[in-house]
Motif scaffolding. Structure first.
Motif, PDB file in Angstrom:
ATOM      1  N   ALA A   1      40.566   9.721  19.112  1.00  0.00           N
ATOM      2  CA  ALA A   1      39.672   9.288  20.185  1.00  0.00           C
ATOM      3  C   ALA A   1      40.468   8.732  21.359  1.00  0.00           C
ATOM      4  O   ALA A   1      41.514   8.097  21.176  1.00  0.00           O
ATOM      5  N   ALA A   2      39.984   8.982  22.557  1.00  0.00           N
ATOM      6  CA  ALA A   2      40.609   8.414  23.759  1.00  0.00           C
ATOM      7  C   ALA A   2      40.509   6.896  23.681  1.00  0.00           C
ATOM      8  O   ALA A   2      39.516   6.349  23.192  1.00  0.00           O
ATOM      9  N   ALA A   3      41.551   6.226  24.148  1.00  0.00           N
ATOM     10  CA  ALA A   3      41.588   4.763  24.079  1.00  0.00           C
ATOM     11  C   ALA A   3      41.815   4.177  25.458  1.00  0.00           C
ATOM     12  O   ALA A   3      42.552   4.741  26.271  1.00  0.00           O
ATOM     13  N   ASP A   4      41.205   3.047  25.698  1.00  0.00           N
ATOM     14  CA  ASP A   4      41.406   2.317  26.946  1.00  0.00           C
ATOM     15  C   ASP A   4      42.572   1.377  26.739  1.00  0.00           C
ATOM     16  O   ASP A   4      42.456   0.361  26.070  1.00  0.00           O
ATOM     17  N   ALA A   5      43.729   1.758  27.264  1.00  0.00           N
ATOM     18  CA  ALA A   5      44.952   0.962  27.128  1.00  0.00           C
ATOM     19  C   ALA A   5      45.302   0.411  28.502  1.00  0.00           C
ATOM     20  O   ALA A   5      46.338   0.736  29.060  1.00  0.00           O
ATOM     21  N   ALA A   6      44.402  -0.417  29.049  1.00  0.00           N
ATOM     22  CA  ALA A   6      44.498  -0.918  30.418  1.00  0.00           C
ATOM     23  C   ALA A   6      45.948  -1.163  30.815  1.00  0.00           C
ATOM     24  O   ALA A   6      46.690  -1.761  30.052  1.00  0.00           O
ATOM     25  N   PRO A   7      46.400  -0.648  31.927  1.00  0.00           N
ATOM     26  CA  PRO A   7      45.606  -0.054  32.998  1.00  0.00           C
ATOM     27  C   PRO A   7      45.479   1.463  32.892  1.00  0.00           C
ATOM     28  O   PRO A   7      45.213   2.130  33.879  1.00  0.00           O
ATOM     29  N   ASN A   8      45.666   2.044  31.716  1.00  0.00           N
ATOM     30  CA  ASN A   8      45.608   3.494  31.557  1.00  0.00           C
ATOM     31  C   ASN A   8      44.690   3.869  30.407  1.00  0.00           C
ATOM     32  O   ASN A   8      44.372   3.048  29.554  1.00  0.00           O
ATOM     33  N   GLY A   9      44.310   5.137  30.365  1.00  0.00           N
ATOM     34  CA  GLY A   9      43.662   5.689  29.194  1.00  0.00           C
ATOM     35  C   GLY A   9      44.688   6.523  28.459  1.00  0.00           C
ATOM     36  O   GLY A   9      45.586   7.116  29.066  1.00  0.00           O
ATOM     37  N   THR A  10      44.608   6.551  27.134  1.00  0.00           N
ATOM     38  CA  THR A  10      45.570   7.331  26.349  1.00  0.00           C
ATOM     39  C   THR A  10      44.849   8.205  25.338  1.00  0.00           C
ATOM     40  O   THR A  10      43.741   7.898  24.894  1.00  0.00           O
ATOM     41  N   LEU A  11      45.514   9.283  24.991  1.00  0.00           N
ATOM     42  CA  LEU A  11      45.036  10.215  23.985  1.00  0.00           C
ATOM     43  C   LEU A  11      46.242  10.525  23.107  1.00  0.00           C
ATOM     44  O   LEU A  11      47.257  11.034  23.591  1.00  0.00           O
ATOM     45  N   THR A  12      46.161  10.186  21.823  1.00  0.00           N
ATOM     46  CA  THR A  12      47.291  10.349  20.913  1.00  0.00           C
ATOM     47  C   THR A  12      47.045  11.518  19.972  1.00  0.00           C
ATOM     48  O   THR A  12      45.980  11.608  19.348  1.00  0.00           O
ATOM     49  N   ALA A  13      48.028  12.390  19.873  1.00  0.00           N
ATOM     50  CA  ALA A  13      47.907  13.569  19.014  1.00  0.00           C
ATOM     51  C   ALA A  13      47.845  13.159  17.551  1.00  0.00           C
ATOM     52  O   ALA A  13      48.507  12.210  17.122  1.00  0.00           O
ATOM     53  N   ALA A  14      47.059  13.905  16.795  1.00  0.00           N
ATOM     54  CA  ALA A  14      47.075  13.793  15.343  1.00  0.00           C
ATOM     55  C   ALA A  14      48.376  14.458  14.870  1.00  0.00           C
ATOM     56  O   ALA A  14      49.224  14.820  15.686  1.00  0.00           O
ATOM     57  N   ALA A  15      48.517  14.639  13.576  1.00  0.00           N
ATOM     58  CA  ALA A  15      49.752  15.216  13.032  1.00  0.00           C
ATOM     59  C   ALA A  15      50.059  16.578  13.663  1.00  0.00           C
ATOM     60  O   ALA A  15      49.152  17.366  13.936  1.00  0.00           O
ATOM     61  N   ILE A  16      51.326  16.808  13.906  1.00  0.00           N
ATOM     62  CA  ILE A  16      51.810  18.073  14.471  1.00  0.00           C
ATOM     63  C   ILE A  16      52.757  18.688  13.441  1.00  0.00           C
ATOM     64  O   ILE A  16      53.736  18.058  13.032  1.00  0.00           O
ATOM     65  N   THR A  17      52.477  19.916  13.035  1.00  0.00           N
ATOM     66  CA  THR A  17      53.302  20.598  12.034  1.00  0.00           C
ATOM     67  C   THR A  17      54.597  21.074  12.675  1.00  0.00           C
ATOM     68  O   THR A  17      54.583  21.693  13.743  1.00  0.00           O
ATOM     69  N   ASP A  18      55.722  20.770  12.026  1.00  0.00           N
ATOM     70  CA  ASP A  18      57.028  21.221  12.518  1.00  0.00           C
ATOM     71  C   ASP A  18      57.066  22.741  12.621  1.00  0.00           C
ATOM     72  O   ASP A  18      56.384  23.444  11.881  1.00  0.00           O
ATOM     73  N   ASP A  19      57.897  23.227  13.523  1.00  0.00           N
ATOM     74  CA  ASP A  19      58.275  24.634  13.505  1.00  0.00           C
ATOM     75  C   ASP A  19      59.506  24.672  12.607  1.00  0.00           C
ATOM     76  O   ASP A  19      60.575  24.183  12.974  1.00  0.00           O
ATOM     77  N   SER A  20      59.358  25.208  11.405  1.00  0.00           N
ATOM     78  CA  SER A  20      60.449  25.175  10.427  1.00  0.00           C
ATOM     79  C   SER A  20      61.542  26.194  10.715  1.00  0.00           C
ATOM     80  O   SER A  20      62.604  26.162  10.093  1.00  0.00           O
ATOM     81  N   SER A  21      61.298  27.085  11.675  1.00  0.00           N
ATOM     82  CA  SER A  21      62.305  28.090  12.025  1.00  0.00           C
ATOM     83  C   SER A  21      62.121  28.473  13.492  1.00  0.00           C
ATOM     84  O   SER A  21      61.313  29.351  13.819  1.00  0.00           O
ATOM     85  N   ALA A  22      62.870  27.809  14.362  1.00  0.00           N
ATOM     86  CA  ALA A  22      62.750  28.053  15.800  1.00  0.00           C
ATOM     87  C   ALA A  22      62.885  29.534  16.123  1.00  0.00           C
ATOM     88  O   ALA A  22      63.668  30.247  15.495  1.00  0.00           O
ATOM     89  N   ASN A  23      62.121  29.980  17.118  1.00  0.00           N
ATOM     90  CA  ASN A  23      62.071  31.393  17.484  1.00  0.00           C
ATOM     91  C   ASN A  23      63.357  31.897  18.128  1.00  0.00           C
ATOM     92  O   ASN A  23      63.699  33.065  17.981  1.00  0.00           O
ATOM     93  N   ALA A  24      64.019  31.034  18.907  1.00  0.00           N
ATOM     94  CA  ALA A  24      65.180  31.485  19.679  1.00  0.00           C
ATOM     95  C   ALA A  24      66.095  30.302  19.971  1.00  0.00           C
ATOM     96  O   ALA A  24      65.723  29.146  19.768  1.00  0.00           O
ATOM     97  N   THR A  25      67.276  30.614  20.473  1.00  0.00           N
ATOM     98  CA  THR A  25      68.250  29.601  20.874  1.00  0.00           C
ATOM     99  C   THR A  25      68.174  29.422  22.383  1.00  0.00           C
ATOM    100  O   THR A  25      68.108  30.407  23.123  1.00  0.00           O
TER     101      THR A  25
END
Length: 132
Positions: free
Chosen positions: A53-77
Protein backbone atom coordinates in the motif's frame (compact mmCIF):
# COMPACT_ATOMS: atom_id res chain seq x y z
CA UNK A 1 0.09 11.85 -3.92
CA UNK A 2 -1.15 8.57 -2.48
CA UNK A 3 -3.80 8.31 -5.19
CA UNK A 4 -1.08 8.70 -7.87
CA UNK A 5 1.03 6.01 -6.24
CA UNK A 6 -2.01 3.72 -6.00
CA UNK A 7 -2.63 4.30 -9.73
CA UNK A 8 1.00 3.36 -10.45
CA UNK A 9 0.54 0.20 -8.39
CA UNK A 10 -2.63 -0.65 -10.32
CA UNK A 11 -0.70 -0.23 -13.59
CA UNK A 12 2.10 -2.52 -12.36
CA UNK A 13 -0.47 -5.16 -11.43
CA UNK A 14 -2.25 -5.04 -14.81
CA UNK A 15 -0.31 -8.03 -16.18
CA UNK A 16 0.44 -11.48 -14.83
CA UNK A 17 3.50 -10.33 -12.85
CA UNK A 18 5.43 -7.11 -13.37
CA UNK A 19 9.08 -7.40 -14.39
CA UNK A 20 12.09 -5.14 -14.01
CA UNK A 21 14.29 -5.17 -17.09
CA UNK A 22 17.83 -3.87 -16.67
CA UNK A 23 19.66 -2.59 -19.77
CA UNK A 24 23.02 -1.24 -20.88
CA UNK A 25 23.50 1.56 -23.39
CA UNK A 26 22.14 5.06 -23.79
CA UNK A 27 19.15 5.90 -21.61
CA UNK A 28 16.13 6.63 -23.84
CA UNK A 29 14.49 10.06 -23.53
CA UNK A 30 11.48 8.54 -21.75
CA UNK A 31 9.72 5.24 -21.11
CA UNK A 32 7.80 5.49 -24.40
CA UNK A 33 10.97 5.76 -26.52
CA UNK A 34 12.61 2.79 -28.22
CA UNK A 35 15.45 1.06 -26.37
CA UNK A 36 17.51 1.41 -29.55
CA UNK A 37 20.70 -0.65 -29.48
CA UNK A 38 20.50 -1.32 -25.72
CA UNK A 39 20.98 -4.90 -24.55
CA UNK A 40 18.75 -6.58 -21.97
CA UNK A 41 21.15 -7.59 -19.20
CA UNK A 42 18.71 -9.02 -16.66
CA UNK A 43 15.02 -9.48 -16.00
CA UNK A 44 13.67 -9.81 -12.47
CA UNK A 45 10.08 -10.78 -11.71
CA UNK A 46 8.05 -8.89 -9.13
CA UNK A 47 5.39 -10.46 -6.92
CA UNK A 48 1.89 -10.92 -8.36
CA UNK A 49 0.97 -7.88 -6.26
CA UNK A 50 4.00 -5.77 -7.16
CA UNK A 51 3.83 -3.18 -4.37
CA UNK A 52 2.39 -2.79 -0.91
CA UNK A 53 0.00 0.00 0.00
CA UNK A 54 1.10 3.57 -0.68
CA UNK A 55 2.31 5.27 2.48
CA UNK A 56 2.37 8.89 3.57
CA UNK A 57 5.99 9.41 4.58
CA UNK A 58 5.76 13.19 4.99
CA UNK A 59 6.90 15.15 3.11
CA UNK A 60 6.64 12.40 0.45
CA UNK A 61 4.49 9.47 -0.52
CA UNK A 62 6.20 6.10 -0.95
CA UNK A 63 5.42 2.81 -2.61
CA UNK A 64 7.56 -0.17 -1.58
CA UNK A 65 7.92 -3.23 -3.78
CA UNK A 66 6.96 -6.63 -2.47
CA UNK A 67 9.47 -9.46 -2.95
CA UNK A 68 11.40 -9.41 -6.23
CA UNK A 69 12.65 -12.73 -7.61
CA UNK A 70 16.35 -12.74 -8.53
CA UNK A 71 17.42 -13.27 -12.10
CA UNK A 72 19.46 -16.42 -11.45
CA UNK A 73 21.19 -16.23 -14.83
CA UNK A 74 21.76 -12.79 -16.34
CA UNK A 75 20.93 -12.55 -20.05
CA UNK A 76 24.10 -10.75 -21.15
CA UNK A 77 27.31 -9.07 -20.04
CA UNK A 78 27.42 -5.28 -19.84
CA UNK A 79 27.24 -2.15 -17.71
CA UNK A 80 23.75 -1.43 -16.40
CA UNK A 81 22.62 2.13 -17.13
CA UNK A 82 18.82 2.06 -16.90
CA UNK A 83 15.80 -0.07 -16.07
CA UNK A 84 12.19 -0.33 -17.09
CA UNK A 85 9.23 -1.77 -15.21
CA UNK A 86 6.77 -3.63 -17.44
CA UNK A 87 3.37 -5.07 -16.59
CA UNK A 88 4.71 -8.54 -17.46
CA UNK A 89 7.31 -10.13 -19.73
CA UNK A 90 6.92 -8.29 -23.09
CA UNK A 91 4.18 -6.20 -21.48
CA UNK A 92 3.50 -2.48 -21.33
CA UNK A 93 6.28 -0.24 -20.02
CA UNK A 94 5.05 1.75 -17.00
CA UNK A 95 8.24 3.52 -15.92
CA UNK A 96 11.94 3.93 -16.58
CA UNK A 97 14.84 5.10 -14.44
CA UNK A 98 18.60 5.18 -14.11
CA UNK A 99 20.76 2.44 -12.58
CA UNK A 100 23.91 3.06 -10.55
CA UNK A 101 25.75 2.18 -7.35
CA UNK A 102 24.59 5.42 -5.68
CA UNK A 103 22.51 8.49 -6.56
CA UNK A 104 20.40 6.60 -9.12
CA UNK A 105 16.76 5.63 -9.35
CA UNK A 106 17.71 1.96 -8.89
CA UNK A 107 20.82 1.30 -6.80
CA UNK A 108 22.66 -1.99 -7.34
CA UNK A 109 25.78 -3.23 -5.55
CA UNK A 110 27.49 -3.23 -8.97
CA UNK A 111 26.52 -2.08 -12.45
CA UNK A 112 28.88 -4.64 -14.01
CA UNK A 113 26.64 -7.57 -14.92
CA UNK A 114 28.07 -10.80 -16.27
CA UNK A 115 26.07 -13.24 -18.38
CA UNK A 116 24.95 -16.20 -16.28
CA UNK A 117 25.46 -14.42 -12.95
CA UNK A 118 22.74 -13.77 -10.37
CA UNK A 119 21.22 -10.27 -10.30
CA UNK A 120 19.33 -9.24 -7.15
CA UNK A 121 17.33 -6.24 -6.02
CA UNK A 122 16.91 -6.14 -2.26
CA UNK A 123 14.75 -3.02 -2.10
CA UNK A 124 12.75 -0.94 -4.55
CA UNK A 125 10.93 2.14 -3.23
CA UNK A 126 9.21 4.73 -5.38
CA UNK A 127 9.10 8.16 -3.76
CA UNK A 128 6.77 10.89 -4.95
CA UNK A 129 7.10 14.37 -3.43
CA UNK A 130 4.05 16.13 -2.09
CA UNK A 131 3.37 19.63 -3.36
CA UNK A 132 3.66 22.47 -0.92
Amino acid sequence: VLAMLDAFDDAANAGTAAVINIYDGSVPADADASIGASTLLAQLTMSATAFGAAADAAPNGTLTAAAITDDSSANATGTATYFRVLTQNAGTVICQGTVGTSSADLVLNTVSITSGSTVSITSFVITMPEQA
